[in-house]
Design an enzyme around this catalytic site. Structure first.
Site, PDB file in Angstrom:
ATOM      1  N   TRP A 150     -14.346 -15.986  -2.337  1.00 26.39           N
ATOM      2  CA  TRP A 150     -13.081 -15.268  -2.493  1.00 26.39           C
ATOM      3  C   TRP A 150     -13.261 -13.818  -2.930  1.00 26.39           C
ATOM      4  CZ3 TRP A 150     -13.770 -13.874  -7.409  1.00 26.39           C
ATOM      5  CH2 TRP A 150     -14.541 -14.716  -8.218  1.00 26.39           C
ATOM      6  N   ASN A 151     -14.448 -13.408  -3.342  1.00 27.65           N
ATOM      7  CA  ASN A 151     -14.541 -12.107  -4.017  1.00 27.65           C
ATOM      8  C   ASN A 151     -14.476 -10.904  -3.065  1.00 27.65           C
ATOM      9  OD1 ASN A 151     -17.068 -12.822  -3.127  1.00 27.65           O
ATOM     10  ND2 ASN A 151     -18.157 -12.090  -4.919  1.00 27.65           N
ATOM     11  N   LYS A 196     -14.163 -20.443   7.621  1.00 28.81           N
ATOM     12  CA  LYS A 196     -13.400 -21.053   6.525  1.00 28.81           C
ATOM     13  C   LYS A 196     -13.399 -20.123   5.320  1.00 28.81           C
ATOM     14  CE  LYS A 196     -14.091 -23.856   3.078  1.00 28.81           C
ATOM     15  NZ  LYS A 196     -13.129 -23.215   2.158  1.00 28.81           N
ATOM     16  N   PRO A 197     -12.239 -19.516   5.034  1.00 34.08           N
ATOM     17  CA  PRO A 197     -12.168 -18.701   3.822  1.00 34.08           C
ATOM     18  C   PRO A 197     -12.106 -19.602   2.597  1.00 34.08           C
ATOM     19  CG  PRO A 197     -10.009 -18.816   4.872  1.00 34.08           C
ATOM     20  CD  PRO A 197     -10.960 -19.584   5.759  1.00 34.08           C
ATOM     21  N   GLY A 219     -21.825 -18.323  -1.183  1.00 34.15           N
ATOM     22  CA  GLY A 219     -21.157 -18.945  -2.324  1.00 34.15           C
ATOM     23  C   GLY A 219     -22.149 -19.196  -3.435  1.00 34.15           C
ATOM     24  N   SER A 220     -21.813 -20.141  -4.289  1.00 34.73           N
ATOM     25  CA  SER A 220     -22.652 -20.380  -5.465  1.00 34.73           C
ATOM     26  C   SER A 220     -23.915 -21.153  -5.089  1.00 34.73           C
ATOM     27  CB  SER A 220     -21.854 -21.170  -6.494  1.00 34.73           C
ATOM     28  OG  SER A 220     -21.494 -22.410  -5.938  1.00 34.73           O
ATOM     29  N   GLU A 271     -26.403 -17.398   1.484  1.00 30.51           N
ATOM     30  CA  GLU A 271     -26.303 -16.237   0.581  1.00 30.51           C
ATOM     31  C   GLU A 271     -25.722 -16.753  -0.721  1.00 30.51           C
ATOM     32  OE1 GLU A 271     -27.258 -13.221   1.053  1.00 30.51           O
ATOM     33  OE2 GLU A 271     -27.722 -13.324   3.177  1.00 30.51           O
ATOM     34  N   LEU A 272     -26.544 -16.789  -1.763  1.00 31.08           N
ATOM     35  CA  LEU A 272     -26.104 -17.487  -2.979  1.00 31.08           C
ATOM     36  C   LEU A 272     -25.944 -16.532  -4.157  1.00 31.08           C
ATOM     37  CD1 LEU A 272     -28.345 -20.632  -2.404  1.00 31.08           C
ATOM     38  CD2 LEU A 272     -26.059 -20.143  -1.517  1.00 31.08           C
ATOM     39  N   CYS A 290     -21.443 -10.719  -6.147  1.00 32.01           N
ATOM     40  CA  CYS A 290     -22.702 -11.485  -6.183  1.00 32.01           C
ATOM     41  C   CYS A 290     -23.824 -10.625  -6.746  1.00 32.01           C
ATOM     42  CB  CYS A 290     -23.049 -11.995  -4.795  1.00 32.01           C
ATOM     43  SG  CYS A 290     -23.058 -10.689  -3.570  1.00 32.01           S
ATOM     44  N   GLU A 330     -25.547 -17.317 -14.017  1.00 31.11           N
ATOM     45  CA  GLU A 330     -24.594 -16.335 -13.485  1.00 31.11           C
ATOM     46  C   GLU A 330     -23.291 -16.395 -14.301  1.00 31.11           C
ATOM     47  OE1 GLU A 330     -23.002 -17.086  -9.497  1.00 31.11           O
ATOM     48  OE2 GLU A 330     -23.493 -15.013  -8.995  1.00 31.11           O
TER      49      GLU A 330
HETATM   50  P1  NAD Z   1     -18.277 -21.626  -4.129  1.00 31.72           P
HETATM   51  O1  NAD Z   1     -19.675 -22.004  -3.890  1.00 31.72           O
HETATM   52  O2  NAD Z   1     -17.476 -22.422  -5.086  1.00 31.72           O
HETATM   53  O3  NAD Z   1     -17.440 -21.639  -2.771  1.00 31.72           O
HETATM   54  C1  NAD Z   1     -17.812 -20.883  -1.650  1.00 31.72           C
HETATM   55  C2  NAD Z   1     -17.190 -21.460  -0.407  1.00 31.72           C
HETATM   56  O4  NAD Z   1     -17.763 -22.745  -0.167  1.00 31.72           O
HETATM   57  C3  NAD Z   1     -15.677 -21.688  -0.495  1.00 31.72           C
HETATM   58  O5  NAD Z   1     -15.099 -21.387   0.750  1.00 31.72           O
HETATM   59  C4  NAD Z   1     -15.577 -23.177  -0.787  1.00 31.72           C
HETATM   60  O6  NAD Z   1     -14.367 -23.763  -0.367  1.00 31.72           O
HETATM   61  C5  NAD Z   1     -16.739 -23.716   0.023  1.00 31.72           C
HETATM   62  N1  NAD Z   1     -17.272 -25.015  -0.409  1.00 31.72           N
HETATM   63  C6  NAD Z   1     -17.179 -25.600  -1.632  1.00 31.72           C
HETATM   64  N2  NAD Z   1     -17.835 -26.787  -1.625  1.00 31.72           N
HETATM   65  C7  NAD Z   1     -18.344 -26.946  -0.379  1.00 31.72           C
HETATM   66  C8  NAD Z   1     -19.139 -27.953   0.244  1.00 31.72           C
HETATM   67  N3  NAD Z   1     -19.550 -29.039  -0.417  1.00 31.72           N
HETATM   68  N4  NAD Z   1     -19.516 -27.773   1.544  1.00 31.72           N
HETATM   69  C9  NAD Z   1     -19.149 -26.659   2.225  1.00 31.72           C
HETATM   70  N5  NAD Z   1     -18.383 -25.679   1.682  1.00 31.72           N
HETATM   71  C10 NAD Z   1     -18.002 -25.820   0.398  1.00 31.72           C
HETATM   72  O7  NAD Z   1     -18.305 -20.090  -4.558  1.00 31.72           O
HETATM   73  P2  NAD Z   1     -17.092 -19.174  -5.018  1.00 31.72           P
HETATM   74  O8  NAD Z   1     -16.688 -19.544  -6.405  1.00 31.72           O
HETATM   75  O9  NAD Z   1     -16.062 -19.140  -3.949  1.00 31.72           O
HETATM   76  O10 NAD Z   1     -17.816 -17.727  -5.037  1.00 31.72           O
HETATM   77  C11 NAD Z   1     -18.588 -17.266  -6.085  1.00 31.72           C
HETATM   78  C12 NAD Z   1     -20.060 -17.485  -5.808  1.00 31.72           C
HETATM   79  O11 NAD Z   1     -20.429 -16.878  -4.586  1.00 31.72           O
HETATM   80  C13 NAD Z   1     -20.941 -16.820  -6.861  1.00 31.72           C
HETATM   81  O12 NAD Z   1     -21.992 -17.682  -7.185  1.00 31.72           O
HETATM   82  C14 NAD Z   1     -21.464 -15.584  -6.146  1.00 31.72           C
HETATM   83  O13 NAD Z   1     -22.661 -15.070  -6.642  1.00 31.72           O
HETATM   84  C15 NAD Z   1     -21.608 -16.093  -4.768  1.00 31.72           C
HETATM   85  N6  NAD Z   1     -21.644 -14.978  -3.815  1.00 31.72           N
HETATM   86  C16 NAD Z   1     -22.813 -14.683  -3.164  1.00 31.72           C
HETATM   87  C17 NAD Z   1     -22.868 -13.606  -2.284  1.00 31.72           C
HETATM   88  C18 NAD Z   1     -24.118 -13.245  -1.533  1.00 31.72           C
HETATM   89  O14 NAD Z   1     -24.019 -12.532  -0.539  1.00 31.72           O
HETATM   90  N7  NAD Z   1     -25.293 -13.675  -1.926  1.00 31.72           N
HETATM   91  C19 NAD Z   1     -21.720 -12.828  -2.071  1.00 31.72           C
HETATM   92  C20 NAD Z   1     -20.565 -13.151  -2.783  1.00 31.72           C
HETATM   93  C21 NAD Z   1     -20.533 -14.234  -3.640  1.00 31.72           C
END
Ligand code: NAD
Length: 474
Positions: free
Chosen positions: A129-130, A153-154, A203-204, A225-226, A259, A356
């Site tokens: 979401w960021n 998928k956003p 994501g995370s 990308e985590l 991130c 983090e």
């Molecule tokens: P998140 O991991 O909770 O969610 C990310 C996405 O994954 C969302 O769309 C979510 O609905 C989906 N998701 C959740 N569970 C899933 C599953 N089991 N299978 C498939 N998809 C699933 O992360 P967040 O809270 O939305 O974002 C913050 C995190 O993202 C932080 O850890 C941040 O560092 C990371 N991030 C990384 C980068 C990068 O480029 N490395 C960029 C931005 C954010």
């Protein structure tokens, strides 16, 4: 699925979660669209990409406003984000034209060896979401430029700007770019869907691990990308006022929810007190408030769990002996605001220095040497980005070589470049986005070996008895 404005905690809109039948239909449409899109002429694709980019720029105000309402990032930053999103389409439209393969030296002089770069098929792109549009663009622009169909998928927190962006891209052939809406279970269903050929995930770390498991089980490619825990080293040869302002910006941009937010600050002893004081007085000048207000520097955090995590990290650090120099609490009584916070006296074992935090926190460590700073910078399992402030070229080179991070920024924190790869070393990810690597991530390679003559080869059967030493005779 209810979308909440984090600045007011009010509901903006409810949107429908994609059902499993709808996901099946989306995959079918993506497959049909892929057949057409794969065959597009390179130049037609480029022109279309430039049109998409222009259309995004024309709708920058509208998209920035939607992003500000759903995500809480200040309007100014969201407006910039639309521009960067458009630029990513321009870049990939162009480079895809000369990235369709290459010619290796053939085995025999009359032969032709080709390496053909092909699309992979249907790519599921899952984003947080960021930076909803930008992080989507880092995936969908190269994926589409390579000829794939995309299911995007956003995050469940910020689906609205993405839905609008997809509408604005309806010049693409039918089925080639579609939105899929929902939370983790919908993301999981996409990665596990037999019609999906690849997943590109941001994501995370925890979710990335789950995505990697499902992808491994299906033997499909996963670009991950985590999260990060970026270090920031400040040497004693720089203007400390400027370094402190750069540091606070790198820690607090988007309320620390980037991130590559800088989350650990290692400052040379000689300038440590000055740095703390300069950071403290700079933080006091920042405007916290309504993200729609053009002069707001810091908006709300995305939600309460996000803010509670920051409170836990800061609270634990203070209990364990860290000192609060600024902030450390909630701001206002509405919205998920958290004050920009400065901590000193932190130690490597504190959670705020290991995990983090994803909030506007500047934990500062006074450090004796550059070697020690680099050792501590490298001491966590993350390796996304790293920042350094120095004017000494030898120190720049040493940091460049020794910091374990996908990006090292020297004297200009957090500046991304479409034309250079972005991603994590160590536990911050697998694969790269942006640059040529970011296109190759969405391409498969095919080696085509052509001999224009139909001839029997000398190395086929029968092998015969060989020469006196038993070696093959040609
Ligand atoms: P998140 O991991 O909770 O969610 C990310 C996405 O994954 C969302 O769309 C979510 O609905 C989906 N998701 C959740 N569970 C899933 C599953 N089991 N299978 C498939 N998809 C699933 O992360 P967040 O809270 O939305 O974002 C913050 C995190 O993202 C932080 O850890 C941040 O560092 C990371 N991030 C990384 C980068 C990068 O480029 N490395 C960029 C931005 C954010």
């Amino acid at each position: 699925m209810r979308v909440i404005n984090p600045a007011t905690e009010e509901s903006i809109e409810e949107i429908r979660i994609s059902s499993s039948e709808e996901i099946d239909e989306t995959v079918d449409r993506a497959r049909a669209g892929f057949r057409e899109w794969q065959g597009f002429a390179g130049l037609d694709r480029v022109e279309l990409f430039h049109d998409l980019a222009r259309n995004l720029r024309d709708h920058a105000d509208e998209l920035a406003e939607i992003m500000t309402h759903e995500g809480g990032k200040p309007y100014i930053e969201n407006h910039d984000e639309v521009g960067w999103t458009a630029a990513c389409f321009d870049y990939y439209g162009e480079i895809a034209r000369d990235s369709v393969g290459y010619l290796p030296a053939p085995i025999e002089p009359q032969q032709l060896a080709l390496v053909v770069k092909e699309p992979i098929g249907i790519v599921a792109c899952i984003v947080p979401w960021n930076f909803p549009l930008l992080l989507a663009a880092w995936k969908i622009a190269p994926a589409l430029a390579a000829g794939n169909s995309v299911l995007l998928k956003p995050s469940e927190e910020t689906p609205l700007a993405t839905r609008r962006m997809i509408e604005l891209m309806d010049d693409l052939p039918d089925g080639v770019l579609q939105g899929v809406y929902g939370a983790g279970d919908v993301g999981d269903a996409l990665v596990g869907h037999p019609g999906v050929d690849m997943v590109a995930f941001t994501g995370s770390q925890a979710t990335g691990r789950k995505v990697a498991h499902v992808a491994a089980d299906r033997l499909i490619r996963a670009n991950l990308e985590l999260g990060g825990k970026d270090p920031f080293i400040i040497c004693d040869d720089v203007d400390i006022e400027i370094a402190a302002q750069g540091a606070v910006w790198a820690a607090c941009l988007n309320a620390g929810q980037v991130c590559t937010s800088s989350e650990r600050f290692y400052v040379m002893s000689k300038v440590a007190d000055d740095f703390v004081e300069a950071s403290r007085s700079f933080v006091e000048t920042l405007n916290i408030g309504d993200p729609m207000d053009r002069s707001t520097d810091i908006g709300p955090m995305i939600n309460d769990p996000g803010r509670e995590k920051v409170e836990r990290h800061v609270g634990e650090a203070v209990e364990q002996g860290a000192k609060l120099v600024a902030g450390g609490g909630r701001h206002g009584d509405r919205g998920f605001y958290y004050e920009p916070t400065i901590l000193t006296g932190v130690t490597p074992s504190m959670t705020v220095m290991r995990d983090e935090t994803f909030g506007p926190v500047v934990p500062i460590v006074e450090i004796g040497s550059l070697d020690e700073a680099i050792d501590q910078a490298n001491s966590v399992p993350y390796g996304l980005g790293a920042n350094v402030y120095t004017q000494d070229f030898e120190k720049m080179l040493k940091c460049m070589r020794e910091l374990r991070a996908g990006t090292v920024w020297i004297n200009d924190p957090l500046t991304d470049n479409d034309a250079a790869p972005f991603g994590g070393q160590k536990g911050s990810g697998i694969g790269r986005e942006l640059g040529r690597e970011g296109l190759e991530a969405f391409q498969d390679s095919k080696h085509v070996h052509i001999d224009p003559k139909v001839e029997k080869k000398e190395w086929w059967y029968p092998y015969g008895p060989g020469d006196e030493s038993g070696q093959r005779v040609m």
